[in-house]
Design a protein around this motif. Structure first.
Motif, short mmCIF file in Angstrom:
data_model
loop_
_atom_site.label_atom_id
_atom_site.label_comp_id
_atom_site.label_asym_id
_atom_site.label_seq_id
_atom_site.Cartn_x
_atom_site.Cartn_y
_atom_site.Cartn_z
N PHE A 23 0.74 -1.16 0.03
CA PHE A 23 -0.01 -0.05 0.17
C PHE A 23 0.91 1.25 -0.03
O PHE A 23 1.88 1.32 0.91
CB PHE A 23 -0.94 0.00 1.27
N GLU A 24 0.47 2.11 -0.90
CA GLU A 24 1.51 3.30 -0.93
C GLU A 24 0.48 4.66 -0.87
O GLU A 24 -0.67 4.30 -1.22
CB GLU A 24 2.32 3.58 -2.21
N GLY A 25 0.92 5.84 -0.18
CA GLY A 25 0.16 6.92 -0.18
C GLY A 25 0.73 7.98 0.46
O GLY A 25 2.08 7.88 0.71
N GLU A 26 -0.17 8.72 0.97
CA GLU A 26 0.50 9.88 1.82
C GLU A 26 -0.10 10.26 3.32
O GLU A 26 -1.11 9.88 3.39
CB GLU A 26 0.19 11.23 0.82
N CYS A 27 0.92 10.62 3.96
CA CYS A 27 0.43 10.91 5.21
C CYS A 27 1.00 12.42 5.82
O CYS A 27 2.34 12.51 5.96
CB CYS A 27 0.85 9.95 6.20
#
Lengths: 197, 335
Positions: B307-311
């Motif tokens: 899972f890849e994303g932004e935080c």
């Protein structure tokens, strides 16, 4: 986008939405709760009591319990919150039955654990329940996933060995043997913590 | 303590465990048929399957075998925590089962290494050995180290670094690395299928040859791969062969992306997110094969969801086994 993803994955109503329904005092809350978790609630109660009618009554009592608890509570994990309530109600129901008609897997589980504990224990031996739970959690943390699954499903959910065997694709005898080893390890763990067993 | 007290205490175990094992999917090993059909099937199977019969494991398990694997890495400084997640990926994998590959025992070919050393201009090698490694060195400081458990080979050339010239095009670095690996016999077909990657490594360049895709699924993680480090002028100073051979093992049921997402939210798997923060938004999910060990043995090549994303404005990656958890036994210290 999340909504689309959820629809594609056929995920039922989100727990936070169900909790929201309880907060707004909507009767839909019970409907959604039963729609999502009614099956597993009944299973837990039926496992404990071994009687369908009693299990249904316990599930109804649990729904009432949840209705009374939320609000003010806002559980982060709705499923385990609800299952704990149904488990406790079912166990209380089991104790309220007379000794002749107790039955169910709760009795079997107690007998199974009693086999490992030589004495019935005394008031002096009683260890604080919260502390015992802490030791149990520590023990489970150190076990592999399969052992944890078998232990939790056997003694929390009170599954029968046949159900467990089918669920994990092992023979009932192999499940029993594995759980015997897990229980023996648990007893050693508790002894190491100074618990009289 | 008595049995009832213990059963009451079991009721209080962590919600995480109650949640995790709330649903145990039924795994039907066998359909039920009439006994005549069953008997016929057994007879046919006895003739057809004799060459491929394998012993049951110690639990006499039917269906898939439980995989004993190391827990997913909790990588030192890069692990943070995210308090809440949102799923915003519009496209994600939907496979319901995938092959698990078993890592073949490490194969070390001394003749191949001797020839490679000769091509690389190494002098006469003296060989030393300890429990974990075979170390070959020449008098000029060139060395080949073989890690016995994994078969990983680390070749280091003691070259005199010339003045760094103008950087070359990536294609040139790839060409230099490919030619050298081909000439030395170190580039096997599995690593030659995909376009190599090139990146800067501080003083020079690194060319990386990844393992071929398996069943259309990318092989990721740390191994297997071949890494060639060189100066900006193109002098190769080290080659790391994290080579692995795999054989098909068994097909396993996969959890869905959304089940994996729920597990990530419960804190399972490995999360790499720097400082972490409040809301993590998943923007992409991929299914890859994953093998993380470089110097040690690693039993399987397993499918994982990445899972890849932004935080809070920074990127995060979360990795979790895609195999149904009922078939995964995380064994600390293994691998």
């Amino acid at each position: 986008m999340f909504e689309n993803a959820r629809k594609e994955a056929s995920i039922p109503v989100d727990d936070s939405e169900i909790v929201g329904l309880f907060f707004s005092r909507s009767e839909e809350a019970i409907k959604e709760l039963l729609s999502k978790y009614g099956g597993v609630m009944t299973k837990v109660s039926l496992n404990a009591l071994g009687d369908k009618r009693d299990a249904e009554e316990c599930v109804n009592d649990a729904c009432l319990g949840v209705w009374n608890a939320i609000p003010p509570k806002r559980p982060k994990k709705l499923r385990s919150f609800v299952l704990r309530i149904v488990r406790n109600i079912s166990i209380n129901r089991w104790y309220s039955r007379n000794a002749q008609r107790r039955g169910g897997n709760y009795e079997i589980c107690i007998d199974e654990i009693a086999e490992l504990i030589p004495s019935a224990g005394s008031v002096e031996d009683e260890v604080n329940e919260a502390l015992l739970t802490k030791y149990l959690n520590e023990f489970l943390d150190g076990e592999n996933d399969l052992n944890r699954l078998l232990f939790v499903r056997r003694f929390w959910y009170m599954d029968s060995y046949e159900d467990l065997a089918e669920a994990v694709g092992m023979k009932p005898g192999a499940v029993r043997t594995r759980l015997t080893r897990v229980k023996a390890k648990l007893m050693e763990h508790l002894k190491g913590k100074g618990v009289e067993v | 303590m008595n049995a009832e007290a213990l059963m009451k205490a079991v009721g209080g175990i962590r919600s995480e465990y109650v949640e995790r094992y709330a649903e145990v999917k039924k795994r039907s090993g066998f359909k039920r048929y009439g006994w005549m059909t069953a008997a016929a099937a057994v007879l046919i199977a006895a003739f057809v399957m004799i060459p491929v019969l394998k012993p049951a494991d110690s639990d006499g398990r039917k269906g898939n075998t439980v995989l004993n694997v190391p827990p997913l890495p909790q990588s030192g400084s890069s692990v943070g925590a995210i308090s809440d997640f949102e799923f915003a990926a519009s496209d994600y994998p939907t496979l319901t089962e995938a092959m698990v590959y078993k890592t073949s025992p490490a194969h070390i070919d001394p003749e191949l290494l001797r020839n490679a050393a000769k091509k690389l201009g190494f002098g006469e090698l003296t060989v030393g050995e300890d429990a974990d490694r075979i170390v070959m060195r020449d008098e000029n400081g060139n060395s080949i180290i073989v890690f016995k458990a994994s078969g990983t080979v680390d070749i280091t050339r003691n070259i005199t670094h010339s003045e760094p010239g103008e950087p070359k095009a990536d294609a040139e670095y790839i060409s230099i690395a490919s030619d050298l690996l081909t000439e030395t016999g170190l580039l096997s077909a599995e690593y030659a299928e995909k376009e190599p990657g090139v990146w800067g490594n501080g003083e020079g360049k690194t060319v990386c040859f990844m393992y071929k895709d398996l069943d259309g699924i990318e092989v990721n993680g740390v191994a297997p791969r071949i890494i060639v480090d060189m100066t900006l002028s193109g002098d190769v100073d080290s080659i790391l062969l994290i080579r692995r051979d795999f054989e098909t093992y068994e097909k396993y049921p996969l959890i869905s992306v959304m089940e994996a997402f729920e597990a990530i939210k419960r804190g399972e798997g490995a999360l790499f997110c720097g400082e972490g923060g409040s809301l993590g938004t998943v923007t992409g999910v991929k299914l890859v094969y994953y093998n993380r060990e470089v110097m040690d043995d690693y039993p399987y090549l397993l499918p994982v969801y990445v899972f890849e994303g932004e935080c809070d404005g920074t990127r995060f990656t979360a990795v979790i086994y895609a195999i149904d958890p009922a078939f995964i036994a995380a064994v600390p210290g293994l691998g």
